[in-house]
Design a protein around this motif. Sequence first.
Motif, PDB file in Angstrom:
ATOM      1  N   LEU A 175       0.838  -1.211   0.000  1.00  0.00           N
ATOM      2  CA  LEU A 175       0.000   0.000   0.000  1.00  0.00           C
ATOM      3  C   LEU A 175       0.866   1.251   0.000  1.00  0.00           C
ATOM      4  CD1 LEU A 175      -2.502  -1.069   2.824  1.00  0.00           C
ATOM      5  CD2 LEU A 175      -2.919  -1.114   0.347  1.00  0.00           C
ATOM      6  N   GLU A 232      -2.334   4.313   8.091  1.00  0.00           N
ATOM      7  CA  GLU A 232      -3.747   4.201   8.459  1.00  0.00           C
ATOM      8  C   GLU A 232      -4.051   2.781   8.942  1.00  0.00           C
ATOM      9  OE1 GLU A 232      -7.934   4.494   6.076  1.00  0.00           O
ATOM     10  OE2 GLU A 232      -6.400   6.003   5.580  1.00  0.00           O
ATOM     11  N   LYS A 233      -3.566   1.775   8.196  1.00  0.00           N
ATOM     12  CA  LYS A 233      -3.762   0.369   8.594  1.00  0.00           C
ATOM     13  C   LYS A 233      -3.130   0.099   9.951  1.00  0.00           C
ATOM     14  CE  LYS A 233      -5.696  -2.051   5.185  1.00  0.00           C
ATOM     15  NZ  LYS A 233      -6.939  -2.789   5.348  1.00  0.00           N
ATOM     16  N   GLU A 243      -1.522   4.965   3.526  1.00  0.00           N
ATOM     17  CA  GLU A 243      -2.452   3.869   3.802  1.00  0.00           C
ATOM     18  C   GLU A 243      -1.836   2.841   4.751  1.00  0.00           C
ATOM     19  OE1 GLU A 243      -4.514   2.208   0.383  1.00  0.00           O
ATOM     20  OE2 GLU A 243      -4.417   4.170  -0.615  1.00  0.00           O
TER      21      GLU A 243
END
Length: 168
Positions: free
Chosen positions: A129, A136-137, A133
């Motif tokens: 990613l 964020e994960k 991202e």
Amino acid sequence: MLQEHAKIVQFITLAGEVAGRKKLQKMVYIAKKMNFPFQEKYQFHIYGPYSEELTLRVEELCNMAFLSEKMEDKGSYVQYTYACTEEGRQFLSTMTSHHKNLDHCIERLNIKSSRFLEMVSTLLYFDHLPRDEQIEKLHVVKGKLNFSEKEIEEAFSFIEELQTVITC
């Protein structure tokens, strides 16, 4: 036949010792992500990437007396420390030499905390990613650990450092 077992014995020998099952899992996963030839399959689990194959190999290696497992009661948890035995060293003497720069990678990994390695391995698990991202994960799956922006930047810098060390 025991080539993959030998790689784990060699890994722990190069580390000197590894304190913690979680730490060992993360160290091998990160080394694998740095393109060292470890074959264990990983899936995402409570503490990040986890390999049941690695757990079974380590257990078998302890049963064969190639690795020692020392258990220490830390009050709220038990910590296991792994080291190579004399039998393990004899077993390794039949193997070819290790991959170039593996010892430098292991040295850098082993001085880090399990918490830090959990963050790094989680970021690497999502390395397909874009960076924002991945972050964020990380916050979604590891929200309870409250990683700061500074810690996350340190993790990305550490990953870049490892990649640089390996290609030298």
